[in-house]
Design a protein around this motif. Structure first.
Motif, PDB file in Angstrom:
ATOM      1  N   SER A  93      62.694  29.936 -35.177  1.00 48.42           N
ATOM      2  CA  SER A  93      63.166  28.557 -34.736  1.00 48.42           C
ATOM      3  C   SER A  93      62.373  27.442 -35.149  1.00 48.42           C
ATOM      4  O   SER A  93      62.722  26.439 -35.458  1.00 48.42           O
ATOM      5  CB  SER A  93      63.384  28.522 -33.176  1.00 48.42           C
ATOM      6  N   LEU A  94      60.908  27.676 -34.867  1.00 49.47           N
ATOM      7  CA  LEU A  94      59.843  26.841 -34.973  1.00 49.47           C
ATOM      8  C   LEU A  94      59.668  26.585 -36.363  1.00 49.47           C
ATOM      9  O   LEU A  94      59.812  25.304 -36.944  1.00 49.47           O
ATOM     10  CB  LEU A  94      58.622  27.395 -34.488  1.00 49.47           C
ATOM     11  N   LEU A 121      61.114  24.701 -29.010  1.00 50.18           N
ATOM     12  CA  LEU A 121      60.640  24.469 -27.839  1.00 50.18           C
ATOM     13  C   LEU A 121      61.399  24.966 -26.655  1.00 50.18           C
ATOM     14  O   LEU A 121      60.694  25.541 -25.412  1.00 50.18           O
ATOM     15  CB  LEU A 121      60.289  22.999 -27.592  1.00 50.18           C
ATOM     16  N   VAL A 122      62.634  24.888 -26.583  1.00 51.62           N
ATOM     17  CA  VAL A 122      63.439  25.516 -25.641  1.00 51.62           C
ATOM     18  C   VAL A 122      63.204  26.800 -25.662  1.00 51.62           C
ATOM     19  O   VAL A 122      63.395  27.521 -24.547  1.00 51.62           O
ATOM     20  CB  VAL A 122      65.028  24.896 -26.075  1.00 51.62           C
ATOM     21  N   LEU A 123      63.388  27.389 -26.891  1.00 46.96           N
ATOM     22  CA  LEU A 123      63.292  29.003 -26.744  1.00 46.96           C
ATOM     23  C   LEU A 123      62.050  29.591 -26.270  1.00 46.96           C
ATOM     24  O   LEU A 123      61.717  30.421 -25.424  1.00 46.96           O
ATOM     25  CB  LEU A 123      63.514  29.778 -28.162  1.00 46.96           C
ATOM     26  N   ALA A 124      60.899  28.882 -26.511  1.00 45.71           N
ATOM     27  CA  ALA A 124      59.608  29.222 -26.084  1.00 45.71           C
ATOM     28  C   ALA A 124      59.615  29.017 -24.426  1.00 45.71           C
ATOM     29  O   ALA A 124      58.978  29.806 -23.964  1.00 45.71           O
ATOM     30  CB  ALA A 124      58.656  28.175 -26.608  1.00 45.71           C
ATOM     31  N   THR A 125      60.278  28.067 -24.087  1.00 45.71           N
ATOM     32  CA  THR A 125      60.313  27.877 -22.510  1.00 45.71           C
ATOM     33  C   THR A 125      61.188  28.926 -21.936  1.00 45.71           C
ATOM     34  O   THR A 125      60.880  29.701 -20.965  1.00 45.71           O
ATOM     35  CB  THR A 125      61.031  26.731 -22.100  1.00 45.71           C
ATOM     36  N   ILE A 126      62.189  29.334 -22.652  1.00 46.99           N
ATOM     37  CA  ILE A 126      63.160  30.472 -21.996  1.00 46.99           C
ATOM     38  C   ILE A 126      62.303  31.727 -22.065  1.00 46.99           C
ATOM     39  O   ILE A 126      62.541  32.341 -21.208  1.00 46.99           O
ATOM     40  CB  ILE A 126      64.502  30.573 -22.925  1.00 46.99           C
ATOM     41  N   LYS A 127      61.480  31.908 -22.998  1.00 44.68           N
ATOM     42  CA  LYS A 127      60.793  33.393 -23.130  1.00 44.68           C
ATOM     43  C   LYS A 127      59.972  33.292 -21.736  1.00 44.68           C
ATOM     44  O   LYS A 127      59.665  34.052 -21.199  1.00 44.68           O
ATOM     45  CB  LYS A 127      59.800  33.089 -24.513  1.00 44.68           C
ATOM     46  N   ASN A 148      61.797  35.056 -29.380  1.00 42.67           N
ATOM     47  CA  ASN A 148      61.434  34.263 -29.859  1.00 42.67           C
ATOM     48  C   ASN A 148      60.459  34.166 -31.047  1.00 42.67           C
ATOM     49  O   ASN A 148      59.383  33.754 -31.358  1.00 42.67           O
ATOM     50  CB  ASN A 148      60.625  32.809 -29.017  1.00 42.67           C
ATOM     51  N   SER A 149      60.701  35.608 -31.901  1.00 41.29           N
ATOM     52  CA  SER A 149      59.957  35.714 -32.798  1.00 41.29           C
ATOM     53  C   SER A 149      60.934  36.229 -33.898  1.00 41.29           C
ATOM     54  O   SER A 149      62.463  36.627 -33.531  1.00 41.29           O
ATOM     55  CB  SER A 149      58.840  36.593 -32.669  1.00 41.29           C
ATOM     56  N   LEU A 150      60.514  36.728 -35.245  1.00 46.07           N
ATOM     57  CA  LEU A 150      61.320  37.269 -36.172  1.00 46.07           C
ATOM     58  C   LEU A 150      61.898  38.581 -35.775  1.00 46.07           C
ATOM     59  O   LEU A 150      63.108  38.772 -36.188  1.00 46.07           O
ATOM     60  CB  LEU A 150      60.710  37.370 -37.343  1.00 46.07           C
ATOM     61  N   SER A 151      61.342  39.164 -34.874  1.00 46.06           N
ATOM     62  CA  SER A 151      61.988  40.417 -34.553  1.00 46.06           C
ATOM     63  C   SER A 151      63.275  40.518 -34.156  1.00 46.06           C
ATOM     64  O   SER A 151      64.256  41.381 -34.282  1.00 46.06           O
ATOM     65  CB  SER A 151      61.065  41.158 -33.019  1.00 46.06           C
ATOM     66  N   VAL A 152      63.671  39.446 -33.406  1.00 43.70           N
ATOM     67  CA  VAL A 152      65.174  39.087 -32.837  1.00 43.70           C
ATOM     68  C   VAL A 152      65.878  39.044 -33.870  1.00 43.70           C
ATOM     69  O   VAL A 152      67.197  39.620 -33.964  1.00 43.70           O
ATOM     70  CB  VAL A 152      65.266  37.686 -31.909  1.00 43.70           C
TER      71      VAL A 152
END
Lengths: 391, 834
Positions: free
Chosen positions: A81-82, B277-283, B588-592
């Motif tokens: 995403s980033l 940023l939203v995904l990082a917060t969710i994590k 929130n990484s490529l693994s997903v």
């Protein structure tokens, strides 16, 4: 953290390449382009390459903007995403500085582009993507591409405000060109763009419907004054746990219900919950681009994608248009023919109308002097995103 | 198509025809180098631009290095910047010439203008020339102390660049501790963010060979720093916020109050327009609440709306990234999005990759609820002119059918696909019908009636053809024409290009022969003859095998090739729950997006900071995973010879009886050798020295009696809370991993795992969590030394189907892990496990 950034043309030519960390081998642009061009999935060639893929331990991210491929590579397991968001932002910053984002403008301004890239990212880490912040580090001046060679903006030319006509080329100005004071026109553009998606079943019943809207702003105001935007007072966010397909009295009465919304970094929401105003310090929030419009009324069968395309330049409200098409099959056909022929998809733009009823009540710009009265353009537009009727 | 614009662009550089142009540039640069004529900077700018443009399109202009450096003595910032760019690009390949630039770069580092100082420092640190690092240390040191934040920002990243050129120089100059100081004291948030990035990278890289460095890395997760960053988070740029949140996601709070404080503080980050940023917060939210089931559920509810907004508001690329994460979440909590399923209906103009993920979402939701609505929608897509999407949609319907107990309506839909008479639709459907019949044989009558009408001539795709042939063989008693269709296929053996299809044809004819011998004897004869003469090794071997089997005894052949079958109850999930958990940890990484944990696609040094350090490579020996290694088509054939449930057994059974798999042997070997390692470090017995020398002299270990295991006593009342366990499990490397054979008695004992837990507790080894279900049980144990607060953590996976136990031991005190392992093993064996 990214390793390289590059921009390729549709033909795969390298327009800009910045290697930040030297961790990815030299031929990465070719590897990337070949992979995208001849993407195969489960042995199917028709499929389209996803925005992120891995070849030999190198992760490639790409977004397509204005016919160009903006690409980043890295060996690290980063947030997709980033990186994808970053690529969008880089493209936006470049567009802000060059006025126009195209292969030609990039080629003419590559030194400026490198200048930007060096300030946006250092050793793979993002430093700043704010057009405003970057201004103080940029010294090259943009070489404007010939405006006549631009594709006409189409629907943008329709926008009117009272009797004044919106300058069609305004959105292609560079944020740093013609900085000479006095010459520069003080103006600000606010666009309320709504994209509607509706699917009708073959019996005319609405299967799905939704509106995705954005308020975008582009400011050419000097001195970053504070701007306040007031929206409908009766604006509710969220449906308190109800499904979004559970409609209750959201129409009429001027009230607008949003399922959810989000805000740009620079927006201050201090008084949003009280009086639905947003305030921000002048900055380029977003740009506004529309596809070229249709030309005249034409109908044509496209063999390649088996589509009949019917273009109408303009439809007056309340009027009805009919197209009769006869299908001739090259061989006898057994299947369900109505199911085969469909769906009907409509693409349209309705200027100065928005389906949700969301309004900008006022647009206030902090005054510097009594004579300071910049041009304010508030525009509404509704576009069809996916407007489909099944047969 | 873009117009051939190049020829018309007079001002932009055209493609040079050869080396002539470069040498042309060289002489022009020379002329300008010493000139002080007015307007010379403009001419230089044009020339520099040309050089840079050649560089961009890949023409080697490194031969101009000297001239470029000579021309760079200027006060024009634009020129300087171009020169820096050029130098940065070529210094690495021209280290000798790079020396030329040091002088002017060092001078610029002391310029009055902070902009010039910053730019020069950035270029200086970007030279990537190892023997020039000595010139870098000084300017970096003063850059870190510069009064201007731009220069400090550049200097911090410069430290990281230096580390990558020469880590020793960087560490010797003590830059990391200066950065640590700067990180908590600098007023500029970007300087702070850069310090964090740099320190993370340095400590992670150093951490693998220095304990101090790994302590420093863990110290980045300490409460004061986390709070310091969190309290200022809104002052940081959105990108730096992502960096901080990634760090916070690894932080283990001390209690629930702390968790709620952090979540309240970050609540409004969910409304940010930046998806990352939203995904990082969710994590952060998901990780913090892992052990709080109720709150974890609330988090799911809370993040739903922002995620759905991101899917529809961003670019298609961003939607793709977010949808990948939604898919991960829906797999963990299938009910979560059930009422929002319409969000995942495909829109007309969406990109293929977005549609594909939406289909996966719909498949996951449909297995829980709204099955009818979703299948109806998917059937619409099957008629789509977009062929890849039509195919994906049919597969999705098939997957739903295989997950559902009530498949009544779905089977009808699938059979309707066959009536559409489109090659690709028929092909996809046939493959699905075959799988469906393996699970629901009761539907065979309905399916066979429709499938029987399909002419094999219209089926070209190997997978589909193989599926049809399988059905013809399997149900030849019910399909009137089966022997004749198979016969005509056998007669046209040479036209069949796919070995997969030919293999299936052989097996199908065998089955047909057992059921309707008079009608298929001829065809089988043709096929066997053609098969034995086949150039493809597998086809040849199978034909010969069948032939000999038939000659030996027909009834035995029937038992081998066509035994009675049981329906498949559940098709193996391609991913073990272990892998799924690992992917979830890497949210929130490529693994997903790749649906693989990072160790499967990234080498160790590039997993990013704070990635788990241990390997999960040996997971693949889990039975259901090993079954997956069998190619899909072979699997089908294997199933004809044994029941599905047994697939794992013949493989495992044979390997376990082989002496080379006696796991006790390598174990004792490793026992002694690592005991030796302990002894050599001189921690325990003094006798070690002589022992090590014995070994060096080549006397061999077999003659030396194994040293007595160092005594280790455990605290019977050890306490460790799950949060700390989790944190430690993440941070500690695996100090020992071993695999043990479990006795049949042990397997039987696991029907009541509680007994094992009680027994281990009696040995001061405490169970903190259990999981899994037959045949795979998972236990997490911990123990503490009685004399000091030093923990041992154990993950123990026991598979009753393969009779193996895999253990991973992590320890605060690595040196005693061997001794602990011995205790652990003894405890297990006293229980009768081994």
């Amino acid at each position: 953290m990214i390793s390289q950034f590059f921009v390729l043309s549709q033909r795969g030519d390298n327009i800009v390449l910045r290697d930040y960390r030297g961790e990815v081998q030299k031929g990465s642009t070719e590897i990337f382009f070949r992979k995208v061009k001849f993407w195969k999935e489960d042995g199917q060639e028709e499929a389209q390459a996803p925005p992120v893929f891995n070849v030999d331990g190198v992760n490639y991210f790409h977004v397509k903007i204005a016919g160009l491929l903006f690409v980043a590579t890295t060996r690290v397991n980063v947030s997709p995403s980033l990186v994808l968001e970053l690529l969008q932002r880089i493209a936006r910053v470049i567009k802000d500085y060059l006025g126009v984002l195209s292969e030609e403008s990039l080629r003419k301004n590559f030194v400026l582009v490198y200048e930007l890239l060096d300030e946006i990212i250092d050793f793979g880490y993002v430093q700043s993507t704010s057009t405003e912040v970057l201004k103080s580090y940029i010294f090259n001046e943009p070489i404007m591409v010939d405006a006549a060679r631009l594709t006409p903006l189409g629907p943008a030319a329709i926008f009117m405000q009272g009797s004044k006509r919106m300058p069609g080329t305004a959105v292609t100005k560079s944020v740093i060109a013609n900085e000479t004071p006095g010459k520069r026109r003080e103006e600000i553009f606010v666009d309320i763009i709504e994209k509607i998606s509706v699917t009708f079943s073959s019996s005319g019943y609405i299967l799905t419907s939704e509106i995705d809207g954005t308020i975008q702003m582009k400011s050419y105001l000097t001195g970053s004054p504070e701007i306040r935007i007031a929206l409908n007072e009766e604006l509710n966010i969220g449906r308190g746990g109800r499904s979004i397909y559970d409609y209750r009295s959201s129409t009429g009465s001027g009230a607008v219900i949003l399922d959810d919304c989000n805000f740009h970094e620079s927006v201050r929401l201090d008084s949003f919950d009280i009086d639905r105003t947003l305030s921000l310090v002048s900055e380029i929030l977003a740009t506004f681009e529309l596809e070229p419009g249709a030309s005249g009324q034409t109908a044509d069968f496209k063999e390649a994608n088996k589509k009949i395309e019917w273009n109408l330049k303009k439809i007056i409200g309340g009027s009805e248009q009919t197209l009769r098409a006869k299908l001739t099959f090259s061989q006898e056909f057994h299947g369900n023919i109505t199911k085969e022929s469909g769906p009907v998809s409509m693409t349209f733009i309705i200027p100065m109308y928005n389906a949700s009823g969301l309004q900008v009540k006022y647009l206030q710009i902090a005054k510097k002097s009594s004579t300071y009265n910049p041009y304010r353009w508030v525009r509404y537009v509704t576009q069809a995103n996916s407007y489909v009727a099944r047969l | 198509m873009a117009p051939p614009a190049r020829s018309s662009q007079s001002s932009s550089p055209s493609q040079p025809s050869g080396k002539g142009e470069v040498s042309d540039l060289k002489s022009q640069l020379r002329q300008l180098a010493g000139s002080r004529a007015p307007g010379v900077d403009d001419s230089k700018r044009d020339l520099f631009k040309k050089v840079i443009s050649y560089m961009t399109i890949g023409i080697d202009v490194s031969s101009l290095f000297g001239e470029m450096v000579m021309c760079s003595a200027t006060s024009d910032v634009v020129l300087k910047k171009m020169c820096y760019l050029y130098v940065g690009n070529y210094a690495k390949v021209n280290p000798d010439l790079a020396l030329l630039t040091i002088n002017f770069l060092q001078r610029d580092c002391k310029d009055e203008d902070p902009m010039i100082r910053g730019l020069a420092l950035r270029s200086l640190s970007s030279l990537r020339v190892p023997n020039l690092v000595e010139y870098l240390v000084g300017p970096l040191g003063s850059g870190l102390k510069d009064s201007n934040s731009y220069v400090r920002m550049v200097a911090v990243i410069g430290v990281l660049k230096l580390y990558h050129i020469s880590s020793a120089t960087c560490m010797d100059a003590d830059f990391p501790s200066i950065l640590k100081n700067l990180m908590i004291n600098d007023r500029d948030t970007q300087v702070v963010a850069n310090c964090l990035s740099t320190l993370q990278e340095i400590w992670t890289a150093e951490g693998s060979n220095s304990e101090e460095a790994s302590r420093e890395r863990d110290a980045l997760l300490c409460k004061p720093l986390i709070y310091y960053l969190l309290n200022r988070i809104k002052e940081f740029s959105e990108w730096a916020q992502c960096l901080i949140l990634e760090l916070v996601a690894k932080y283990v709070p001390s209690g629930n109050n702390e968790i709620f404080d952090i979540m309240n503080l970050l609540e409004d980050r969910l409304q940010h327009a930046n998806g990352a940023l939203v995904l990082a917060t969710i994590k952060v939210f998901l990780q913090l609440t892992l052990l709080m089931t109720d709150v974890h559920q609330q988090v799911y509810e809370r993040i739903k709306a922002p995620l759905l907004t991101l899917v529809s508001s961003g670019s298609p690329e961003q939607s793709y990234a977010v949808l990948g994460h939604l898919h991960l979440l829906v797999m963990r909590a299938p009910m979560l999005f059930s009422s929002d399923y319409k969000h995942f209906y495909c829109q007309y103009n969406e990109a293929f990759y977005v549609k594909k993920l939406k289909l996966e979402m719909l498949t996951a939701i449909a297995s829980e609820s709204y099955t009818y609505e979703i299948v109806t929608e998917l059937c619409e897509y099957a008629a789509n002119v977009d062929v890849p999407i039509a195919r994906e949609s049919i597969r999705a319907v098939g997957k739903i059918a295989l997950q559902q107990y009530d498949v009544n309506a779905i089977v009808d839909r699938l059979l309707q696909f066959l009536e559409m008479e489109k090659d690709y639709v028929t092909a996809e459907t046939l493959v699905l019908v075959k799988d469906l019949l393996r699970k629901y044989p009761q539907w065979s009558h309905d399916c066979i009636a429709v499938v029987g009408n399909i002419s094999s001539k219209n089926i070209q795709e190997p997978k589909a053809k193989a599926a049809l042939i399988w059905m013809l063989g399997e149900y030849s008693q019910d399909m009137q024409d089966a022997p004749y269709i198979l016969e005509s296929l056998a007669e046209n053996w040479d036209d069949e290009h796919s070995p997969e299809v030919r293999l299936h044809l052989l097996t199908a004819l065998m089955k047909c022969f057992f059921k309707r011998p008079p009608e298929s004897q001829k065809a089988l004869g043709i096929a066997l003859a053609a098969g034995v003469a086949d150039f493809h090794q597998d086809v040849h071997d199978r034909a010969l095998f069948y032939y000999r089997l038939l000659r030996y005894d027909i009834s035995i052949a029937e038992r081998v090739v066509n035994p009675p079958k049981q329906a498949v109850s559940v098709f193996a999930d391609p991913q073990s729950s272990e892998i799924k958990d690992r992917i979830f940890d890497e949210f929130n990484s490529l693994s997903v997006l790749y649906q693989k944990p990072s160790y499967m696609f990234t080498d160790k040094e590039h997993r990013g900071p704070f990635e788990f350090s241990d390997e999960l490579g040996n997971l693949s020996i889990e039975p259901d995973v090993s079954a997956q290694h069998v190619e899909a088509d072979d699997e089908d054939l294997l199933l004809s010879t044994s029941e599905k449930g047994d697939v794992g057994f013949p493989l495992n059974g044979s390997s376990y009886s082989a002496p080379s798999y006696d796991s006790s042997k390598p174990l004792t070997a490793s026992n002694t050798s690592s005991d030796l390692a302990i002894l050599e470090t001189g921690v325990h017995h003094q006798a070690s020295a002589s022992l090590a020398i014995d070994d060096l002299l080549g006397l061999g270990l077999s003659t030396t009696p194994a040293p007595a295991p160092p005594t280790l006593s455990l605290n019977p009342k050890a306490i460790l809370d799950p949060g700390t366990f989790q944190q430690k499990w993440r941070q500690l490397p695996v100090s020992l991993s071993l695999e043990l054979n479990v006795s049949p008695r042990g397997v039987a004992a696991l029907t009541a795992p509680q007994a094992l837990i009680m027994h281990m507790q009696g040995n001061s080894i405490h169970c903190i969590a259990t999981g899994g279900q037959s045949p795979n049980f998972k236990f997490f144990f911990f123990a503490q030394k009685s004399e000091e607060l030093s923990n041992f953590l154990v993950e123990c996976i026991i598979s009753t189907s393969s009779s193996k136990a895999q253990m991973k031991i992590k320890a605060d005190d690595q040196n005693s892990s061997q001794a602990f392992s011995a205790l652990f093993e003894t405890a297990l064996s006293n229980f009768g496990m081994l």
